[in-house]
Structures are given as structure tokens and as C-alpha cells.
Design an enzyme around this catalytic site. Sequence first.
Site, PDB file in Angstrom:
ATOM      1  N   ALA A  25       1.044  -1.108  -0.368  1.00  0.00           N
ATOM      2  CA  ALA A  25       0.691   0.239   0.175  1.00  0.00           C
ATOM      3  C   ALA A  25       0.850   1.068   0.303  1.00  0.00           C
ATOM      4  O   ALA A  25       2.077   0.909   0.319  1.00  0.00           O
ATOM      5  CB  ALA A  25      -1.234   0.008   1.044  1.00  0.00           C
ATOM      6  N   LYS A  26       0.262   2.315  -0.102  1.00  0.00           N
ATOM      7  CA  LYS A  26       0.933   3.432  -0.172  1.00  0.00           C
ATOM      8  C   LYS A  26       0.236   4.845  -0.093  1.00  0.00           C
ATOM      9  O   LYS A  26      -1.116   4.107  -0.416  1.00  0.00           O
ATOM     10  CB  LYS A  26       2.022   4.032  -1.665  1.00  0.00           C
ATOM     11  CG  LYS A  26       2.958   5.347  -1.060  1.00  0.00           C
ATOM     12  CD  LYS A  26       4.283   3.865  -0.294  1.00  0.00           C
ATOM     13  CE  LYS A  26       5.803   5.545  -1.112  1.00  0.00           C
ATOM     14  NZ  LYS A  26       6.347   3.719  -0.721  1.00  0.00           N
TER      15      LYS A  26
END
Length: 421
Positions: free
Chosen positions: A105-106
Site C-alpha cells: 500500500a502507499k
Amino acid sequence: MSAKASLYQNVTRQFDRAADLMGLDGEVRKILARPMNEVTVNFPAKMDDGRIEMFTGYRVQHNNVLGPFKGGLRYHPMVDIDEVRALATWMTWKSAIANIPMGGAKGGIQIDPAKYSQGELERITRRFTFALGSNIGPDYDIPAPDVNTNAQTMAWILDTYWSMMSPLERQRSLHVVTGKPVDLGGSVGRDKATGQGVIYVIEQWARDRGFDLSQATYTVQGYGNVGSWTARLMKPHGARLVAAEDHTGAIANPAGIDPDALLAYARAHRGGIAGYPQAEAVDHKVFLSTPADIFVPAALENQLTAETTPWLNVRLVAEGANGPTDPDGDRILAERGIDLLPDILCNSGGVIVSYFEWLQNKRSEFWELDEVDAKLHRIITAGYGRVAEAVKEYKVDWRTAGYIVAMARLEKVYKQRGIFP
Ligand code: GLU
């Protein structure tokens, strides 16, 4: 440092190349080709003068088949959904290569943090956390520091997240973020972890090639957490930093720049290295053309392109940043016989030690630095070994090999689990 092309297009080109070469299962390919969830939040925060300003934040959750979504949050004017999507996808491959039980994720906020006071940044961070709500969680999606965020940012997120839960649940949620201050449940060794991982991987590369690091010269782009730690951790090898660049400018000194003195200077000058007295100011092209053995890009994306890659005068590019080389850059590196240690392997020390922090929090443990370093070394060199094997087996470059290692692992798990319903 030039403006960026679509980063997600870079990811797609890298992904397609590896998927074709390895013959990735068509159904798994469809699934991995796009992120699972994309969250965009618009939220207000109060400025020092009493005005309200609106901000846009993102969290893209690419994949959680191997473990909870995991990845940093960055504060930068260039943050947009395309960039965050690319960065989230790279996190999935990174965790898979490292063989840690984490997904990818980011997130981030489109903001120039230099324009805000510390108090404003705190309120922006807290409102962002509130806006994300239950899109993050200690066993679901665990943010960490990235560009322009740090342990203090994580402390604000933790405190805000806690204030949204019942007191009974708070201590159980210490692992909602990693990269926290050590006194607040952070892990020793997390601050330097990305740079330390870069060094371990470079050491392995040098061992494989019979290359003597004590005689080496290197250049570093970006002098934030990753760049400054990498530069400083190269020093004990006896290697010489001959040029550096950041958002304030570039400097060079063939006789060597002391990485610790440079950090002290940057800290005293609002984080910038420009004007460092024991080196000469040079322009971007001269910086990238500097003769050296190793170049460590540790700033932003798309730095090595069709235009700039021909300027390089090095044997190895060790990617501390995420996505510093675009597909044209990759091709030119290969043509020129310059070795590449790709981001998804080379800078994975950060997320690996984040995983250690998460484990320590879950078990109420505190590991010593030598334990953290030894485990990081073991995990990252094992990842290096797997990628090196794939380089040989598929006769491909290191980035493509990294993708193949990651995607093979994800493919296996998808086949075991099947697709619901
Ligand atoms: N932001 C870092 C990265 O890009 C670390 C992520 C983490 O620790 O979760 O790998």
C-alpha cells in the site's frame, strides 16, 4: 530533477515484461494488474492564522494476499493518485521478494510541507488520520514514514488513531503504524533501516563481483533519511563520497565529502546541502556525469531517463528511492553494462524492519540493535539470492527478475486459495 511521466505506466511496462517472460497465469495477471482499493479523502485543517485550508490525501491498497497492506505515507506537491498507485504496487513486490507476510500500500498528501509550520503539519496529519478512519488498522493496513514524513508524523497518527478507539483497545493497536519514535513503541534500527539494507545489498553485490568497497567511490542523490544513512554507512568501508545532490543543489569533491559533516551542515541549513563549504557547486548534468563506482539515487522518481542515463559514469546503480529509473533508463543501463540493484530489492530494508517493529509491538517485545541488524541482513541477502537466481534462470535484468520472484510467490498463493466464491 525533472518532472515525472506517468509512474503507473512505468509499473505496467515493468509488470507486462516480467509477466510475459515468466508466463504468469492469465487470471492472476488480471488481478495483480490493478490495486484492490483506492481511497481519496478531502479534509480541512486549521492554519495558524485561524483560516481553514482543504487538503487531498490518498491511500492506495494494492494487494493483501500475503499479509496486511503495508507502506509509507509521503507529503509532497507531486503526490497524486497515479504516483501513489505505482508506489503501492511496488510495495507488494517488495514485501513478496523479502518473503515477509505483508502486502502493499502507499499513501500521502499533495502538499509542500516546507510551507507549513510544525503545528499546522500536526493538525493536517491528525485530520488526515481521522479522514482515513478505519481504512487503516494494525492488522489491516499499516502506514510508515516515506518522503517528508518521519517518526514524529507516525506519533501523531498513532495518538489520533488511539483517540478514536475505546481505551480497552488502545494498547492492542500500537502496531497501527511503524517507524514510530523508539520510546513510543518504535524499533531500534528502523530509522537507518532503508540505508542499512542498501548497504547490505551493495556488500553482497561487491562480494559476488570480487569488488573491493574500501577503494570505491560513490555519489548520492537525495540527502534525506535514505540518502544520508546510506552515505554514512558506506564510510566505515573506507569508500569515498565524491558528489551529492538534493532539492537545493549539487556538490562535488573528488577528494571526498565527509557524509557526517554533510549531514550536520544540512541540518543547520534547513535540510539542504547547497553551499557546503568543503565541496564545489556543480549542476545536475555534471553531478550525474561524475565518475564513480556506485550511484545511489535516494530522492524521487524518474531521475534516470532516456535523456539522463547516458550521462552516468558508474558501474552500479543501487536504488534507494522508489522508481528512480524509468523503462528507457533500464534499457540504457542494460545496453551500457551498468549493474542495477532495483528498488524493490535494494530499498526493502525499511519495510523489513517495519515488519520487525510490528512483530515486537504485537508480542510486547523489545529487540536489541544487533538482533535487528542480523535479522535484516539475513532477510535482505536471502531476497538478493532469490533475485540473483532468477537473473540466471530467465537471463533477464535484475528488476525483471525481482518482479518474477514476487509474482511467482503471489501466483502460488492465489492458486492455493482460489478466487471467492
Ligand atoms: N516508505 C518505505 C518504503 O517505500 C517503508 C515502508 C514501510 O516501512 O512500510 O519502502
